[in-house]
Scaffold this motif. Structure first.
Motif, PDB file in Angstrom:
ATOM      1  N   MET A   1      -1.291  -2.597   9.697  1.00  0.00           N
ATOM      2  CA  MET A   1      -0.655  -2.194   8.423  1.00  0.00           C
ATOM      3  C   MET A   1      -0.459  -0.677   8.411  1.00  0.00           C
ATOM      4  N   ASP A   2       0.761  -0.233   8.161  1.00  0.00           N
ATOM      5  CA  ASP A   2       1.016   1.186   7.926  1.00  0.00           C
ATOM      6  C   ASP A   2       0.958   1.440   6.424  1.00  0.00           C
ATOM      7  N   VAL A   3       0.393   2.581   6.048  1.00  0.00           N
ATOM      8  CA  VAL A   3       0.308   2.902   4.626  1.00  0.00           C
ATOM      9  C   VAL A   3       1.184   4.126   4.349  1.00  0.00           C
ATOM     10  N   HIS A   4       2.217   3.910   3.554  1.00  0.00           N
ATOM     11  CA  HIS A   4       3.181   4.970   3.265  1.00  0.00           C
ATOM     12  C   HIS A   4       2.736   5.776   2.048  1.00  0.00           C
ATOM     13  N   GLY A  59       1.005  -0.275   1.429  1.00  0.00           N
ATOM     14  CA  GLY A  59       0.734  -0.845   2.747  1.00  0.00           C
ATOM     15  C   GLY A  59       1.808  -1.856   3.115  1.00  0.00           C
ATOM     16  N   LEU A  60       2.440  -1.645   4.266  1.00  0.00           N
ATOM     17  CA  LEU A  60       3.535  -2.520   4.707  1.00  0.00           C
ATOM     18  C   LEU A  60       3.168  -3.199   6.021  1.00  0.00           C
ATOM     19  N   GLN A  61       3.537  -4.480   6.100  1.00  0.00           N
ATOM     20  CA  GLN A  61       3.486  -5.208   7.381  1.00  0.00           C
ATOM     21  C   GLN A  61       4.822  -5.893   7.548  1.00  0.00           C
ATOM     22  N   ASN A  62       5.511  -5.621   8.635  1.00  0.00           N
ATOM     23  CA  ASN A  62       6.840  -6.197   8.884  1.00  0.00           C
ATOM     24  C   ASN A  62       7.773  -6.003   7.689  1.00  0.00           C
ATOM     25  N   PHE A 105      -4.582  -3.204  -5.048  1.00  0.00           N
ATOM     26  CA  PHE A 105      -4.336  -4.643  -4.861  1.00  0.00           C
ATOM     27  C   PHE A 105      -4.054  -4.974  -3.407  1.00  0.00           C
ATOM     28  N   VAL A 106      -4.307  -6.240  -3.095  1.00  0.00           N
ATOM     29  CA  VAL A 106      -3.857  -6.846  -1.834  1.00  0.00           C
ATOM     30  C   VAL A 106      -3.145  -8.132  -2.237  1.00  0.00           C
ATOM     31  N   ARG A 118      -9.502  -5.731   7.507  1.00  0.00           N
ATOM     32  CA  ARG A 118      -9.128  -6.283   6.206  1.00  0.00           C
ATOM     33  C   ARG A 118      -8.172  -5.322   5.488  1.00  0.00           C
ATOM     34  N   ALA A 119      -7.094  -5.849   4.907  1.00  0.00           N
ATOM     35  CA  ALA A 119      -6.105  -5.001   4.220  1.00  0.00           C
ATOM     36  C   ALA A 119      -6.773  -4.183   3.117  1.00  0.00           C
ATOM     37  N   GLU A 120      -7.736  -4.802   2.429  1.00  0.00           N
ATOM     38  CA  GLU A 120      -8.447  -4.115   1.338  1.00  0.00           C
ATOM     39  C   GLU A 120      -9.137  -2.851   1.865  1.00  0.00           C
TER      40      GLU A 120
END
Ligand code: COA
Length: 218
Positions: A1-4, A59-62, A105-106, A118-120
């Motif tokens: 996950m990249d976090v912008h 947070g972005l995935q694809n 949030f997730v 974990r995304a969190e």
């Protein structure tokens, strides 16, 4: 996950993503959590703390939003100063080096354990990374009290600003969380976050402090 990182200076680049975030927040906070006082006829969850001064971590995935949060400078109105001042025994924190975190949030499909960190944890490590990078010393958070042991367990130092109170049937607490190298290194180590996650697109002009060496984890 990249976090912008999305701030006033690069917000135009992210106009579509910010709108998608407000709709996801509606789905999560109004529909799922049933915080119905946040409901708006346009189906966006947006309030007086979503301003040009608000910083978003997305947070972005694809290309899809999987996690997010907002950060509001405590020199501006915050949840703690304007909505829940009873949670602080002293007057609410107002300092340029302290931001308030909220709307963490997730999306439901990415909660809990998955392959990879974990995304969190990634979005919270990203908040600490952001704070270190721009030179913050602390975050305030108004949180449901169940979350406090989880913050401590990820290696953060959180001090209560007052006593927990019942708000809409949920025990709620305000805390001050230190922003420091150790807190970032600890969450990375304890939650298998591999290192820096933030992308600073369109923010070349912002002064940024170096991060501690992640190899200190070894
Ligand atoms: N009340 C009590 N406990 C809760 C909770 C709630 N509303 N939401 C989550 N938890 C607990 C879960 O029971 C779970 O505990 P367990 O591991 O012992 O089963 C733990 O927190 C982890 O939650 P989970 O939802 O499985 O996944 P996560 O750690 O990936 O994500 C959140 C945690 C809070 C980010 C995610 O649940 C979420 O986005 N929730 C909606 C947004 C929200 O309420 N944010 C907090 C207020 S801003």
């Amino acid at each position: 996950m990249d976090v912008h990182v999305v701030r006033r200076e690069n917000r135009e680049l992210y106009a579509d993503l910010i709108e998608r975030q407000f709709r996801i927040r509606h789905q999560i906070y109004v529909v799922e959590r049933k915080w119905t006082e946040l409901e708006r006829p346009d189906g966006r969850e947006i309030d007086q703390f979503d301003t040009d001064d608000t910083v978003y971590l997305i947070g972005l995935q694809n290309g899809e939003i999987v996690a997010g949060m907002r950060m509001v400078p405590t020199t501006s109105p915050t949840l703690l100063s304007d909505i829940f001042p009873q949670l602080a025994l002293d007057s609410p924190v107002r300092r340029p080096d302290v931001y308030e975190l909220s709307r963490i949030f997730v999306v439901p499909t990415k909660r809990g354990e998955h392959a990879g960190p974990r995304a969190e944890a990634v979005i919270q490590a990203a908040a600490m990374e952001y704070g270190l990078t721009i030179g913050l010393s602390a975050f305030t958070i108004v949180l449901e009290t169940w979350w406090l042991p989880r913050l401590l367990d990820q290696g953060w130092r959180a001090r209560p600003l007052g006593l927990p109170q019942d708000i809409n049937g949920m025990s709620t607490t305000a805390v001050l969380v230190d922003v420091d190298d150790e807190s970032w290194l600890e969450i990375c180590a304890r939650r298998a976050v591999p290192g820096p996650a933030l992308l600073w697109q369109g923010l070349d002009g912002i002064d940024r402090n170096p991060l501690p060496n992640i190899m200190e984890l070894a």
